[in-house]
Design a protein around this motif. Structure first.
Motif, PDB file in Angstrom:
ATOM      1  N   ASP A 181      37.457  10.385  22.778  1.00  0.00           N
ATOM      2  CA  ASP A 181      37.277   9.733  21.468  1.00  0.00           C
ATOM      3  C   ASP A 181      38.133  10.425  20.411  1.00  0.00           C
ATOM      4  OD1 ASP A 181      35.484   7.941  22.531  1.00  0.00           O
ATOM      5  OD2 ASP A 181      33.698   8.888  21.688  1.00  0.00           O
ATOM      6  N   GLU A 182      38.069  11.748  20.375  1.00  0.00           N
ATOM      7  CA  GLU A 182      38.806  12.515  19.359  1.00  0.00           C
ATOM      8  C   GLU A 182      40.310  12.306  19.488  1.00  0.00           C
ATOM      9  OE1 GLU A 182      37.662  16.557  19.876  1.00  0.00           O
ATOM     10  OE2 GLU A 182      35.527  16.193  19.428  1.00  0.00           O
ATOM     11  N   ILE A 183      40.815  12.378  20.704  1.00  0.00           N
ATOM     12  CA  ILE A 183      42.258  12.206  20.926  1.00  0.00           C
ATOM     13  C   ILE A 183      42.687  10.797  20.550  1.00  0.00           C
ATOM     14  CG2 ILE A 183      44.049  12.126  22.705  1.00  0.00           C
ATOM     15  CD1 ILE A 183      43.219  14.953  21.962  1.00  0.00           C
ATOM     16  N   THR A 184      41.870   9.812  20.884  1.00  0.00           N
ATOM     17  CA  THR A 184      42.183   8.418  20.551  1.00  0.00           C
ATOM     18  C   THR A 184      42.273   8.230  19.041  1.00  0.00           C
ATOM     19  OG1 THR A 184      41.092   7.635  22.560  1.00  0.00           O
ATOM     20  CG2 THR A 184      41.407   6.028  20.786  1.00  0.00           C
ATOM     21  N   ASN A 240      45.717   6.871  15.046  1.00  0.00           N
ATOM     22  CA  ASN A 240      45.633   6.882  13.585  1.00  0.00           C
ATOM     23  C   ASN A 240      44.549   5.923  13.075  1.00  0.00           C
ATOM     24  OD1 ASN A 240      46.325   7.804  11.018  1.00  0.00           O
ATOM     25  ND2 ASN A 240      47.844   6.176  10.702  1.00  0.00           N
ATOM     26  N   ILE A 241      43.361   6.064  13.673  1.00  0.00           N
ATOM     27  CA  ILE A 241      42.221   5.261  13.252  1.00  0.00           C
ATOM     28  C   ILE A 241      41.073   6.193  12.894  1.00  0.00           C
ATOM     29  CG2 ILE A 241      42.852   3.253  14.660  1.00  0.00           C
ATOM     30  CD1 ILE A 241      40.788   4.170  16.718  1.00  0.00           C
ATOM     31  N   THR A 242      40.009   5.648  12.344  1.00  0.00           N
ATOM     32  CA  THR A 242      38.824   6.447  12.049  1.00  0.00           C
ATOM     33  C   THR A 242      37.796   6.277  13.171  1.00  0.00           C
ATOM     34  OG1 THR A 242      37.665   4.685  10.865  1.00  0.00           O
ATOM     35  CG2 THR A 242      39.202   6.055   9.584  1.00  0.00           C
ATOM     36  N   SER A 243      36.829   7.179  13.194  1.00  0.00           N
ATOM     37  CA  SER A 243      35.756   7.038  14.177  1.00  0.00           C
ATOM     38  C   SER A 243      34.972   5.756  13.929  1.00  0.00           C
ATOM     39  CB  SER A 243      34.828   8.251  14.119  1.00  0.00           C
ATOM     40  OG  SER A 243      34.254   8.393  12.837  1.00  0.00           O
ATOM     41  N   LEU A 244      34.924   5.330  12.651  1.00  0.00           N
ATOM     42  CA  LEU A 244      34.255   4.079  12.314  1.00  0.00           C
ATOM     43  C   LEU A 244      34.997   2.883  12.912  1.00  0.00           C
ATOM     44  CD1 LEU A 244      31.758   3.208  10.660  1.00  0.00           C
ATOM     45  CD2 LEU A 244      33.308   2.800   8.732  1.00  0.00           C
ATOM     46  N   ASP A 245      36.335   2.945  12.885  1.00  0.00           N
ATOM     47  CA  ASP A 245      37.148   1.887  13.498  1.00  0.00           C
ATOM     48  C   ASP A 245      36.896   1.811  15.011  1.00  0.00           C
ATOM     49  OD1 ASP A 245      38.370   1.286  11.062  1.00  0.00           O
ATOM     50  OD2 ASP A 245      39.974   2.757  11.391  1.00  0.00           O
ATOM     51  N   LEU A 246      36.835   2.985  15.634  1.00  0.00           N
ATOM     52  CA  LEU A 246      36.609   3.019  17.080  1.00  0.00           C
ATOM     53  C   LEU A 246      35.228   2.467  17.428  1.00  0.00           C
ATOM     54  CD1 LEU A 246      37.664   3.791  19.862  1.00  0.00           C
ATOM     55  CD2 LEU A 246      36.776   6.111  19.491  1.00  0.00           C
ATOM     56  N   MET A 247      34.225   2.790  16.606  1.00  0.00           N
ATOM     57  CA  MET A 247      32.880   2.257  16.829  1.00  0.00           C
ATOM     58  C   MET A 247      32.877   0.738  16.703  1.00  0.00           C
ATOM     59  SD  MET A 247      29.326   3.172  14.830  1.00  0.00           S
ATOM     60  CE  MET A 247      29.176   4.775  15.603  1.00  0.00           C
ATOM     61  N   GLU A 248      33.572   0.217  15.709  1.00  0.00           N
ATOM     62  CA  GLU A 248      33.643  -1.230  15.513  1.00  0.00           C
ATOM     63  C   GLU A 248      34.304  -1.901  16.716  1.00  0.00           C
ATOM     64  OE1 GLU A 248      32.994  -4.722  13.133  1.00  0.00           O
ATOM     65  OE2 GLU A 248      32.369  -2.651  12.775  1.00  0.00           O
ATOM     66  N   ARG A 249      35.369  -1.275  17.198  1.00  0.00           N
ATOM     67  CA  ARG A 249      36.091  -1.824  18.346  1.00  0.00           C
ATOM     68  C   ARG A 249      35.199  -1.856  19.593  1.00  0.00           C
ATOM     69  NH1 ARG A 249      40.859   1.761  20.704  1.00  0.00           N
ATOM     70  NH2 ARG A 249      41.878   1.298  18.708  1.00  0.00           N
ATOM     71  N   ALA A 250      34.527  -0.736  19.859  1.00  0.00           N
ATOM     72  CA  ALA A 250      33.692  -0.635  21.055  1.00  0.00           C
ATOM     73  C   ALA A 250      32.514  -1.607  20.982  1.00  0.00           C
ATOM     74  CB  ALA A 250      33.195   0.796  21.226  1.00  0.00           C
ATOM     75  N   GLN A 273      27.127   9.712   9.904  1.00  0.00           N
ATOM     76  CA  GLN A 273      27.817   8.992   8.844  1.00  0.00           C
ATOM     77  C   GLN A 273      28.132   7.558   9.267  1.00  0.00           C
ATOM     78  OE1 GLN A 273      28.244  10.027   5.729  1.00  0.00           O
ATOM     79  NE2 GLN A 273      29.106   8.027   5.218  1.00  0.00           N
ATOM     80  N   ASN A 274      28.545   7.394  10.510  1.00  0.00           N
ATOM     81  CA  ASN A 274      28.857   6.047  11.001  1.00  0.00           C
ATOM     82  C   ASN A 274      27.610   5.171  11.062  1.00  0.00           C
ATOM     83  OD1 ASN A 274      31.522   6.768  11.251  1.00  0.00           O
ATOM     84  ND2 ASN A 274      31.486   6.973  13.480  1.00  0.00           N
ATOM     85  N   PHE A 275      26.479   5.769  11.381  1.00  0.00           N
ATOM     86  CA  PHE A 275      25.221   5.025  11.346  1.00  0.00           C
ATOM     87  C   PHE A 275      24.956   4.520   9.929  1.00  0.00           C
ATOM     88  CE2 PHE A 275      20.793   5.024  10.111  1.00  0.00           C
ATOM     89  CZ  PHE A 275      20.202   4.200  11.049  1.00  0.00           C
TER      90      PHE A 275
END
Length: 512
Positions: free
Chosen positions: A13-16, A21-31, A90-92
């Motif tokens: 997750d961190e490397i992605t 160049n995305i945020t963890s929030l973006d990755l959560m939305e994608r998943a 924070q994402n929650f």
């Protein structure tokens, strides 16, 4: 396919996030959108009540995204926040606010057993309480919530892993785990889906690609390797036009005692079916006519004793030896096996009573040739490595045993594990019908036959376990689970090879 540990998944997750160049929030939305797409495709707008239970970490954040997307597409959704702590990721928090902005009904706060909602068997539950982030015992009222969800017997979909499961150890409370109808997990499977104690919590598994860094995944060694058709295809060694039987080795199957000659028949025929050029059975005198009649293609050498093996002597040069099936543990047999082991230096496949003798005479383990393959069933394994607390402890004990004696251990089960030192391979073929007498004898013959042909012992174990399971899968199409016999597995070994190269059938198109 690689299996990553929880730490490796977090690193992915961190490397992605960094490389894309995305945020963890973006990755959560994608998943979470990917999971919603799976749901939406199946439900097609069906008007069933959907209960989404969200924890307060990132798994709960995934649940909130899915709730929002379900609401936006017109589904009847009730969202619950499982308040097991005062901390929030924070994402929650961001996704909680996003859901409140569009939902006509705000999420219901659950704080104790008194808040447990009513769930009908006709409803659907989405479990987003903990995920792989669980790292401490669950508070009692949340355990009761999980029991309440399970008792409803509604269709339950878990996000990433069923809540209550740790990623790397057994659950604290076996009743405090969600029984998921389906688990949709992110990017790579987790080991817990394939172990007897933890795999029971997911009836069905779907792995979805959420776009994690392919470079990181390809360059990072997995915690384990999941073995399917694609993985074993690279191990297959095709035959050439001018081949003859001498090119494919000579295997020796040593075993049998009075009343137990069928095991040698099964193992010997399996060795030939898997492709060994020649096969010889070394058996007590009482089995001579049985072997010669049952398998005319095999050669037979008999011991001087009539009912059991006492001394293993032969004048051939086998390229692989499988030993132990139906062998018995007569005093003279034990002495004969000890003498054989001290003088035999090439690779072995060791099963059944040969393993039991090793368990009785543990000093003999020092004489195992390098990369010998041991194929114990659970009882034999326990006698060999000692008792274990749970499946994870079992794996660690087997790894330690493999390191100590430089051997390969096949831990037989629904998803057999092939363990060599710190390497773990998880097999995906096979079915419950293979829990039948003689199935293990067939596996011994298959692995011995592959080693005889020149396969590396580790590759032979991985490939052999897969082909054994595949042959069983093909056989049950005619027999069903209950009707499957070990001889049916032998009869489908050839088809298991053909299945490796069978192209998937295209989905027929419906006319308008």
């Amino acid at each position: 396919m690689k299996i990553f540990s929880a730490d490796q998944m977090r690193k992915a997750d961190e490397i992605t996030i960094q490389t894309q160049n995305i945020t963890s929030l973006d990755l959560m939305e994608r998943a979470s959108t990917q999971i919603f797409n799976v749901l939406h495709q199946r439900l097609q707008g069906a008007p069933i009540p959907i209960h989404v239970f969200c924890g307060i970490g990132n798994n709960g954040g995934d649940g909130l995204v899915i709730s929002r997307l379900l609401v936006e597409h017109g589904y009847h959704v009730k969202t619950y926040i499982v308040n097991f702590s005062d901390k929030r990721s924070q994402n929650f928090l961001v996704n909680y606010d996003r859901l409140k902005e569009i939902a006509s009904e705000w999420p219901t706060q659950l704080k104790s057993e008194e808040d447990l909602p009513e769930i009908s068997p006709q409803d659907m539950v989405i479990d987003a309480i903990f995920g792989i982030g669980l790292n401490r015992p669950i508070v009692p009222w949340v355990i009761n919530l999980i029991k309440h969800i399970n008792a409803a017997r509604s269709f339950t979909l878990s996000i990433d892993v069923p809540s209550g499961l740790y990623a790397d150890k057994a659950p604290d409370d076996k009743e405090g785990v969600i029984y998921a109808s389906t688990t949709v997990t992110f990017q790579l499977p987790k080991l817990i889906f394939f172990l007897p104690e933890t795999g029971q919590y997911s009836q069905d598994l779907e792995v979805i690609d959420i776009g994690l860094s392919r470079e990181f995944i390809s360059q990072t060694p997995g915690f384990a390797e999941l073995i399917g058709k694609n993985e074993v295809l690279s191990l297959y060694r095709p035959r050439h036009k001018f081949a003859h039987k001498g090119d494919y080795g000579h295997c020796l199957i040593v075993g049998g005692s009075y009343g137990k000659m069928g095991s040698v028949v099964l193992a010997t025929e399996a060795a030939l079916r898997i492709g060994a050029g020649l096969a010889t059975s070394f058996i007590p005198e009482c089995g001579y006519e049985i072997l010669q009649t049952s398998i005319p293609e095999a050669m037979v050498i008999t011991d001087d004793e009539d009912d059991y093996i006492s001394e293993i002597k032969y004048d051939i040069a086998p390229t692989a030896i499988g030993i132990g099936i139906g062998l018995g543990t007569h005093e003279k047999t034990i002495k004969g096996f000890e003498a054989f082991l001290k003088n035999h230096k090439s690779g072995l496949v060791i099963d059944a009573d040969a393993i039991n003798i090793l368990s009785l005479e543990k000093e003999l383990l020092q004489y195992l040739p390098p990369k010998s393959v041991l194929t114990p069933h659970p009882g034999e394994l326990k006698r060999l490595v000692g008792d274990w607390k749970d499946d994870f402890d079992k794996i660690e004990k087997v790894k330690a045993f493999s390191n100590a004696y430089d051997c390969i251990v096949v831990v037989k089960g629904a998803n057999s594990l092939i363990i060599y030192k710190d390497q773990i391979y998880v097999n995906t073929s096979g079915n419950p019908g293979m829990a039948t007498a003689g199935s293990g004898d067939v596996l011994t013959g298959i692995i011995t036959g592959l080693i005889a042909q020149g396969y590396d012992p580790l590759h032979a174990a991985v490939f052999g376990v897969y082909l054994h399971g595949s042959a069983g899968d093909l056989a049950i199409q005619n027999t069903g689970y209950q009707g499957l016999l070990a001889s049916d597995i032998v009869g489908h070994i050839g088809k298991s090879y053909l299945e490796l190269f069978k192209k998937p059938q295209p989905i027929p198109q419906q006319s308008a």
